[in-house]
Design an enzyme around this catalytic site. Structure first.
Site, PDB file in Angstrom:
ATOM      1  N   LYS A  80      -1.437   0.147  -8.833  1.00 60.38           N
ATOM      2  CA  LYS A  80      -0.270   0.678  -8.120  1.00 60.38           C
ATOM      3  C   LYS A  80       0.126  -0.337  -7.060  1.00 60.38           C
ATOM      4  O   LYS A  80      -0.752  -0.949  -6.435  1.00 60.38           O
ATOM      5  CB  LYS A  80      -0.684   2.006  -7.476  1.00 60.38           C
ATOM      6  CG  LYS A  80       0.413   2.753  -6.748  1.00 60.38           C
ATOM      7  CD  LYS A  80      -0.168   4.052  -6.183  1.00 60.38           C
ATOM      8  CE  LYS A  80       0.907   4.948  -5.591  1.00 60.38           C
ATOM      9  NZ  LYS A  80       0.334   6.242  -5.132  1.00 60.38           N
ATOM     10  N   SER A 155       2.685  10.210  -7.073  1.00 57.31           N
ATOM     11  CA  SER A 155       3.504   9.030  -6.878  1.00 57.31           C
ATOM     12  C   SER A 155       3.071   7.829  -7.722  1.00 57.31           C
ATOM     13  O   SER A 155       3.837   6.879  -7.865  1.00 57.31           O
ATOM     14  CB  SER A 155       3.485   8.625  -5.398  1.00 57.31           C
ATOM     15  OG  SER A 155       2.172   8.284  -5.001  1.00 57.31           O
ATOM     16  N   SER A 179      -1.447  12.157  -6.146  1.00 57.55           N
ATOM     17  CA  SER A 179      -0.720  11.038  -6.762  1.00 57.55           C
ATOM     18  C   SER A 179      -1.428  10.341  -7.905  1.00 57.55           C
ATOM     19  O   SER A 179      -0.799   9.590  -8.643  1.00 57.55           O
ATOM     20  CB  SER A 179      -0.346  10.010  -5.708  1.00 57.55           C
ATOM     21  OG  SER A 179       0.807  10.456  -5.058  1.00 57.55           O
TER      22      SER A 179
HETATM   23  N1  GLN Z   1       3.219  14.503  -3.762  1.00 58.66           N
HETATM   24  C1  GLN Z   1       2.372  14.398  -2.613  1.00 58.66           C
HETATM   25  C2  GLN Z   1       3.154  13.873  -1.442  1.00 58.66           C
HETATM   26  O1  GLN Z   1       4.274  13.541  -1.611  1.00 58.66           O
HETATM   27  C3  GLN Z   1       1.173  13.525  -2.896  1.00 58.66           C
HETATM   28  C4  GLN Z   1       1.461  12.083  -2.816  1.00 58.66           C
HETATM   29  C5  GLN Z   1       0.221  11.228  -2.906  1.00 58.66           C
HETATM   30  O2  GLN Z   1      -0.846  11.660  -3.311  1.00 58.66           O
HETATM   31  N2  GLN Z   1       0.384   9.977  -2.499  1.00 58.66           N
HETATM   32  O3  GLN Z   1       2.650  13.794  -0.369  1.00 58.66           O
END
Ligand code: GLN
Length: 476
Positions: A80, A155, A179
């Site tokens: 990532k 994400s 994510s």
């Molecule tokens: N969807 C969650 C958020 O927006 C988790 C994102 C993540 O794990 N980076 O915070």
């Protein structure tokens, strides 16, 4: 016969060991696959073709000479784009870091490099990890390879899509509140959010420092355990990394599940779970019964406050972590008559809407007069969530939930309503404030062929047990 990019890590290692596949052939196969798929999917922000091919040739040479190679010798992978990579751009999916080149490697990159894995590219994501669909990236959306009209989750959506279509044999995602698990579920692969501190965060661009977890995204359970065995462990550069010894996670996964207890969280199955998701979870429960497991109902009474607490703490930490993105130290800088104007213009022009929303809300929640009402209150709820969960593990070995309450959705379906998007994280966000590990494993498909994932949650540092459940399930 499988094409090289379709292989698992284990299969590819065996073929290379036997001399039936070279690292160069494997890397080339993945890079060709990337070239074919990227116009439609857009899983990558940066592709490292030259360095990957060079390294592959070096590994093939070394193998020919009989030199001792690392545990992942010749395996192409992606990360990532939130991990610092020396000499290669790191954007965190945001325009504010466009062109930023880190002078050093994240610890995970060093560790994978040390085992001769080959980085072939850096994957797309919601900017700074803010999202569940990869629609919040400054580098365009990533499409789900199972249905390109739908999101890959987020994400770490680029990582999920890349592993699923064969752009590299595994990826390293980052999980602050789902994510890794959400895109694993939506893309039909295996994703682990390890125990907080199991894997070093050094060199990861921070979203919420007390939640952020680094973990593997793979085609199957064995590969996941193998990669965790390589990347886990104490790091002198990350004071929150755990000194607990790292087992070889691949060794105990075939042990029987007879007599093991699985908890089903009462509060989770009631609300808003899609009927096809529910069906797949029910079938998974039956399968576990067939493997000799006992099923028990468990209650986590503070669940209804989890999303609010998670987001309040998460955006508070994010607002503080993102203060360093000022154009002076990293990334591009905008015009302005004095430093303050340049600073404001840089942030105004380069942060996206979701980044601004979180910085503004997080700053508010931390500000004098409101911190007690919001931030500190959320920390109290966090303590209750933790106590709840630790108590649950007195009676059961693991908890089983859907990873996501719904199937992969269409672009734009939830992005116009930020609150709706945040609510989709109900099952994943409770985990990070508590710090326990959770694994998303494919457990079925919808009628139209969309992947469905289940989440296995264990007590702190129980990754070995999670793999045991997952591997037995996968085999069955
Ligand atoms: N969807 C969650 C958020 O927006 C988790 C994102 C993540 O794990 N980076 O915070």
């Amino acid at each position: 016969m499988k094409r090289p990019f379709e292989l698992t890590v284990k299969e590819a290692l065996e073929l290379m060991e036997k001399g039936e596949l070279t690292a160069k052939e494997l890397v080339t196969s993945c890079l060709n696959r990337v070239r074919d798929m990227e116009p439609e999917i857009n899983a990558f922000i940066t592709i490292c073709e030259d360095s990957a091919l060079r390294k592959a040739s070096q590994i093939d040479e070394a193998r020919k000479k009989g030199e001792i190679l690392g545990r992942l010798a010749g395996i192409p992978y992606t990360v990532k784009d939130v991990y610092n990579t020396e000499g290669i751009q790191t954007t965190a999916g945001s325009k504010i870091l466009e062109g930023y080149i880190s002078p050093y490697n994240a610890t995970i990159i060093e560790k994978l490099d040390g085992q001769d894995a080959i980085l072939i590219g850096k994957t797309n994501c919601d900017a700074f990890g803010f999202g569940s669909s990869t629609e919040n990236s400054a580098y365009g959306v990533t499409r789900n390879p199972h249905d390109t009209e739908r999101v890959p989750g987020g994400s770490s959506g680029g990582s999920g899509a890349a592993v699923s279509y064969g752009g590299g044999l595994f990826s390293i995602g980052e999980d602050t509140g789902g994510s890794i698990r959400c895109p694993a579920s939506f893309c039909g692969i295996v994703g682990l959010k390890p125990t907080y501190g199991r894997v070093s965060r050094f060199g990861a661009i921070a979203y919420a420092s007390s939640y952020d977890s680094v973990g593997p995204m793979t085609k199957d359970v064995y590969d996941n355990a193998l990669i965790l065995s390589v990347i886990a462990g104490k790091d002198s550069k990350d004071a929150t990394s755990s000194p607990l010894p790292v087992p070889d996670y691949t060794l105990e996964m075939e042990n029987t599940l007879k007599g093991k207890r699985i908890g089903i969280v009462k509060e989770y199955m009631n609300q808003g779970v899609d009927t096809q998701v529910k069906q797949a979870i029910d079938q998974a429960i039956e399968k576990f019964k067939g493997l000799g497991c006992e099923i028990a109902e468990v209650s986590l009474p503070y669940t209804e406050y989890a999303i609010a607490a998670y987001y309040l703490i998460g955006i508070s930490e994010a607002s503080s972590n993102l203060a360093r993105m000022d154009g002076i130290r990293f990334g591009p800088i905008s015009e302005g008559s004095d430093w303050q104007e340049r600073y404001m213009n840089t942030r105004g022009e380069n942060f996206g809407a979701e980044e601004k929303r979180r910085i503004i809300l997080g700053t508010y929640a931390l500000s004098e007069g409101y911190a007690d009402k919001y931030y500190h209150k959320a920390q109290q709820v966090r303590a209750l969530l933790k106590a709840d969960m630790v108590k649950a593990f007195e009676n059961v070995d693991i908890l089983l939930t859907p990873t996501m309450p719904i199937l992969p959705f269409k672009f734009g379906e939830n992005s116009s309503d930020p609150l709706k998007m945040w609510l989709l994280d109900a099952f994943t966000v409770t985990i990070n404030p508590v710090g326990v590990p959770a694994l998303s494993v494919p457990c079925g498909k919808s009628e139209s062929g969309l992947p469905i994932g289940m989440q296995l949650i264990g007590n702190h540092f129980s990754e070995e047990l999670l793999y045991q459940f997952a591997r037995n399930f996968e085999k069955a």
